[in-house]
Enzyme design. Structure first.
Site, mmCIF file in Angstrom:
data_model
loop_
_atom_site.group_PDB
_atom_site.id
_atom_site.type_symbol
_atom_site.label_atom_id
_atom_site.label_comp_id
_atom_site.label_asym_id
_atom_site.label_seq_id
_atom_site.Cartn_x
_atom_site.Cartn_y
_atom_site.Cartn_z
ATOM 1 N N ALA A 11 -19.425 9.012 10.847
ATOM 2 C CA ALA A 11 -20.616 9.893 11.018
ATOM 3 C C ALA A 11 -21.449 9.760 11.971
ATOM 4 C CB ALA A 11 -21.268 9.841 9.682
ATOM 5 N N GLU A 32 -25.583 -0.823 15.363
ATOM 6 C CA GLU A 32 -24.152 -0.940 14.471
ATOM 7 C C GLU A 32 -24.478 -2.395 14.065
ATOM 8 O OE1 GLU A 32 -21.883 0.529 12.679
ATOM 9 O OE2 GLU A 32 -21.388 -1.633 12.382
ATOM 10 N N CYS A 42 -8.829 4.662 8.132
ATOM 11 C CA CYS A 42 -7.650 5.212 7.504
ATOM 12 C C CYS A 42 -6.395 4.672 7.889
ATOM 13 C CB CYS A 42 -7.607 6.678 7.544
ATOM 14 S SG CYS A 42 -9.575 7.689 7.388
ATOM 15 N N ASP A 281 -20.155 8.450 4.052
ATOM 16 C CA ASP A 281 -19.999 7.732 2.715
ATOM 17 C C ASP A 281 -21.207 7.392 2.029
ATOM 18 O OD1 ASP A 281 -17.263 8.294 3.330
ATOM 19 O OD2 ASP A 281 -16.650 5.984 3.343
ATOM 20 N N ASN A 303 -17.201 12.915 9.454
ATOM 21 C CA ASN A 303 -17.244 13.687 10.675
ATOM 22 C C ASN A 303 -17.685 14.923 10.899
ATOM 23 O OD1 ASN A 303 -15.104 11.820 12.533
ATOM 24 N ND2 ASN A 303 -14.256 11.657 10.731
ATOM 25 N N TYR A 424 7.601 31.617 4.413
ATOM 26 C CA TYR A 424 8.966 30.823 3.929
ATOM 27 C C TYR A 424 9.894 31.141 4.781
ATOM 28 C CZ TYR A 424 13.545 31.771 1.949
ATOM 29 O OH TYR A 424 14.881 31.296 1.742
HETATM 30 C C1 LIG Z 1 -8.348 1.579 4.306
HETATM 31 C C2 LIG Z 1 -9.033 2.856 4.056
HETATM 32 C C3 LIG Z 1 -8.229 3.842 4.275
HETATM 33 C C4 LIG Z 1 -8.803 5.031 4.270
HETATM 34 N N1 LIG Z 1 -7.965 6.398 4.113
HETATM 35 C C5 LIG Z 1 -8.560 7.429 4.230
HETATM 36 C C6 LIG Z 1 -7.789 8.613 4.362
HETATM 37 O O1 LIG Z 1 -6.622 8.667 4.515
HETATM 38 N N2 LIG Z 1 -8.421 9.888 4.364
HETATM 39 C C7 LIG Z 1 -9.919 9.808 4.254
HETATM 40 O O2 LIG Z 1 -10.212 11.114 4.339
HETATM 41 N N3 LIG Z 1 -10.544 8.831 4.306
HETATM 42 C C8 LIG Z 1 -10.015 7.599 4.329
HETATM 43 N N4 LIG Z 1 -10.584 6.296 4.138
HETATM 44 C C9 LIG Z 1 -12.047 6.476 4.170
HETATM 45 C C10 LIG Z 1 -12.930 6.924 5.407
HETATM 46 O O3 LIG Z 1 -12.533 5.938 6.222
HETATM 47 C C11 LIG Z 1 -14.342 6.971 5.360
HETATM 48 O O4 LIG Z 1 -14.527 8.183 4.491
HETATM 49 C C12 LIG Z 1 -15.024 6.997 6.644
HETATM 50 O O5 LIG Z 1 -14.919 5.848 7.713
HETATM 51 C C13 LIG Z 1 -16.567 7.185 6.441
HETATM 52 O O6 LIG Z 1 -17.466 7.008 7.369
HETATM 53 P P1 LIG Z 1 -18.902 6.805 7.662
HETATM 54 O O7 LIG Z 1 -19.009 6.830 9.139
HETATM 55 O O8 LIG Z 1 -19.378 7.461 6.888
HETATM 56 O O9 LIG Z 1 -18.835 5.217 7.254
HETATM 57 P P2 LIG Z 1 -18.349 3.902 7.679
HETATM 58 O O10 LIG Z 1 -17.106 4.156 8.373
HETATM 59 O O11 LIG Z 1 -18.215 2.917 6.617
HETATM 60 O O12 LIG Z 1 -19.255 3.419 8.838
HETATM 61 C C14 LIG Z 1 -20.553 2.780 8.319
HETATM 62 C C15 LIG Z 1 -21.062 1.802 9.548
HETATM 63 O O13 LIG Z 1 -22.366 1.736 9.412
HETATM 64 C C16 LIG Z 1 -22.601 0.294 9.697
HETATM 65 N N5 LIG Z 1 -23.879 -0.227 8.995
HETATM 66 C C17 LIG Z 1 -23.856 -0.291 7.447
HETATM 67 N N6 LIG Z 1 -25.102 -0.850 7.235
HETATM 68 C C18 LIG Z 1 -25.752 -1.148 8.554
HETATM 69 C C19 LIG Z 1 -27.209 -1.373 8.919
HETATM 70 N N7 LIG Z 1 -28.140 -1.828 8.089
HETATM 71 N N8 LIG Z 1 -27.614 -1.412 10.098
HETATM 72 C C20 LIG Z 1 -26.567 -1.004 11.061
HETATM 73 N N9 LIG Z 1 -25.264 -0.598 10.900
HETATM 74 C C21 LIG Z 1 -24.817 -0.375 9.460
HETATM 75 C C22 LIG Z 1 -21.251 -0.237 9.281
HETATM 76 O O14 LIG Z 1 -21.087 -1.528 9.944
HETATM 77 C C23 LIG Z 1 -20.375 0.591 9.623
HETATM 78 O O15 LIG Z 1 -19.719 0.539 10.908
HETATM 79 C C24 LIG Z 1 -10.223 5.176 4.194
HETATM 80 C C25 LIG Z 1 -10.876 4.172 4.111
HETATM 81 C C26 LIG Z 1 -10.402 2.840 4.300
HETATM 82 C C27 LIG Z 1 -11.440 1.703 4.178
#
Ligand SMILES: Cc1cc2nc3c(=O)[nH]c(=O)nc-3n(C[C@H](O)[C@H](O)[C@H](O)COP(=O)(O)OP(=O)(O)OC[C@H]3O[C@@H](n4cnc5c(N)ncnc54)[C@H](O)[C@@H]3O)c2cc1C
Length: 447
Positions: A11, A32, A42, A281, A303, A424
């Site tokens: 995001a 970060e 994923c 998330d 995204n 189909y």
């Molecule tokens: C093993 C696995 C498999 C997955 N497979 C799928 C799939 O097949 N399909 C699907 O749709 N989704 C899948 N997901 C979920 C998907 O990866 C997440 O929905 C997505 O990464 C969310 O993105 P985000 O940017 O919201 O959060 P994140 O990817 O969690 O990123 C958040 C970032 O914020 C940083 N952060 C947190 N707190 C702080 C702070 N206080 N200060 C500075 N930085 C901070 C963290 O370090 C992190 O880098 C999977 C997840 C995992 C773990």
């Protein structure tokens, strides 16, 4: 305009990149806390499955590309600890040493989620791991190699646990899975869940359902997972019981949280403080079927929400309709998918659900290689609306689910869905696609 973003993955970096593209002169600052930005979480189970693959293959864009090519002020090792909404500032520490304070005109909280770790004895052992970040993926790969892991216990049977069961079996590691609840994939009709169970059994992933975990003991050579009625031995324990949103930072700043403690946002991704957005998330969303708030942490939404925030910050007004909870995952050779509501959720949201489960085929009758496909379709008896779909099969599930997802987004009735003109040809399905057969049967049941 100073646009500050907390969190540098799906995001956060989507928002940063898009904001810079729309308004190149905008000052975009990303904080970060880890050293990794923009990677495919994923893809981690599939990378872990292959001992020879470098985990950094999953990095989509490096920090230096964001800094040097895109002009984003990206600070890694930078943990945001407080948001001062009155003065528009974020404070925290860099590399656990120096403190920082950044002022913002617009702020995006994109802090993602964190794995839930039970507060039980033994869960702090280094052999007890969770898979959320790239650092976790690295740690797991190194732990398997350095400790010659031969036996693993996975706590939890959600999609991450199931994908990891396949990954560990691919490394010839014995796998046992354990959860307190009595059902595998409880949101799924039992016929479909039974297919998933068969696939796990066929691949020697042993399931222990209805097992309450009391703690983990370390003996001389093994970790012992102590349950109410059995003890399981392992070299490594993977905790995969779900995640919770990283919303405390927002809550401490007086920003409203809602469903599942996720940060509450409107259709424009604004929080209860209009200068502060949240995406990914850590934030909630509207459900396209119920129209109500939900929390379904998945990658596309993260995204897309990042993009929408950038648009709004740059003055291009954008609203997001919501999510249908469309998801697909692989369990060894099975494709498992869902979109919309389950039967239980449909009841909970006040619908009058009727469902049908059919067993069709992935290719035309008599076409070589055809595989069974199970489809469960749910409709609302009162309004005739389509409410949800679930599918299991060896092929043709992953992309077929998207037709149902589009129908849900368009608020289609089961009748309208049954009349859609789907493609189909014998190698790709029967002339009546499994989704259409299910819709026709459901219609009969609903009237
Ligand atoms: C093993 C696995 C498999 C997955 N497979 C799928 C799939 O097949 N399909 C699907 O749709 N989704 C899948 N997901 C979920 C998907 O990866 C997440 O929905 C997505 O990464 C969310 O993105 P985000 O940017 O919201 O959060 P994140 O990817 O969690 O990123 C958040 C970032 O914020 C940083 N952060 C947190 N707190 C702080 C702070 N206080 N200060 C500075 N930085 C901070 C963290 O370090 C992190 O880098 C999977 C997840 C995992 C773990």
């Amino acid at each position: 305009m100073k646009f500050v973003i907390i969190g540098g993955d799906a995001a956060g970096m989507s928002a940063a990149s898009r904001a810079k593209r729309i308004v190149p002169e905008m000052e975009v600052i990303v904080l970060e806390k880890s050293e990794d930005v923009s990677y495919s979480a994923c893809g981690m189970p599939y990378n872990i499955a292959d001992a020879d693959r470098d985990i950094d293959d999953l990095v989509v864009r490096t920090a230096s590309v964001f800094r040097n090519k895109q002009g984003i002020d990206l600070f890694t090792g930078c943990c945001a600890e407080a948001i001062d909404v009155k003065n528009g500032a974020v404070t925290g520490t860099i590399d656990n040493r120096e403190s920082f304070r950044f002022f913002y005109d617009r702020l995006l909280i994109a802090t993602g989620g964190q794995p839930i770790i039970p507060d039980l004895p033994g869960f702090d052992h280094p052999g007890v791991v969770a898979l959320k970040s790239l650092a976790d993926g690295r740690r797991i790969k190194n732990y398997i190699k350095d400790n010659d892991v031969k036996k693993a216990v996975i706590i939890g049977m959600g999609y991450v646990g199931l994908e990891m069961a396949e990954a560990l079996r691919a490394r010839s590691i014995e796998v046992e899975m354990v959860k307190p609840g009595p059902d595998l994939l409880p949101w799924m009709p039992r016929e479909l869940a039974a297919e998933v169970r068969r696939e796990l059994d066929a691949n020697q992933a042993r399931l222990h359902l209805g097992c309450e975990i009391k703690g983990i003991d370390k003996t001389a050579d093994h970790l012992h997972i102590v349950c109410n009625d059995r003890i399981l031995a392992a070299d490594m324990v993977l905790v995969a019981i779900g995640i919770e949103p990283n919303s405390q930072l927002a809550a401490d700043a007086g920003i409203e949280t809602g469903v599942g403690s996720a940060i509450a946002v409107n259709h424009k991704l604004q929080t209860s403080n209009e200068a502060v957005y949240a995406a990914g998330d850590c934030a909630d969303a509207y459900h396209v079927v119920t129209g109500q708030k939900t929390w379904i942490p998945l990658a596309l939404r993260a995204n897309r929400a990042g993009w929408a925030v950038a648009d709004n910050v740059c003055g291009k007004e954008t609203s997001l309709e919501g999510v249908a909870g469309t998801a697909v995952f692989k369990v060894f050779d099975l494709e498992v998918a869902r979109t919309g509501l389950s039967l239980e959720e449909s009841r909970r949201y006040g619908f009058e659900p009727v469902d049908v489960t059919i067993n069709s085929r992935s290719r035309a009758h008599a076409h070589p290689g055809a595989q069974p496909i199970w489809v469960n379709l749910i409709g609302d008896r009162r309004t005739g609306r389509l409410l949800g779909t679930q599918m299991v099969g060896r092929e043709g599930v992953a992309h077929r689910i998207n037709a149902a997802a589009v129908a849900l987004q368009a608020q289609m009735s089961v009748k309208a869905f049954s009349e859609t003109d789907l493609a189909y040809a014998p190698p790709f399905g029967p002339v009546w696609d499994p989704l259409l057969t299910a819709a026709n049967q459901l219609l009969k049941k609903m009237t």
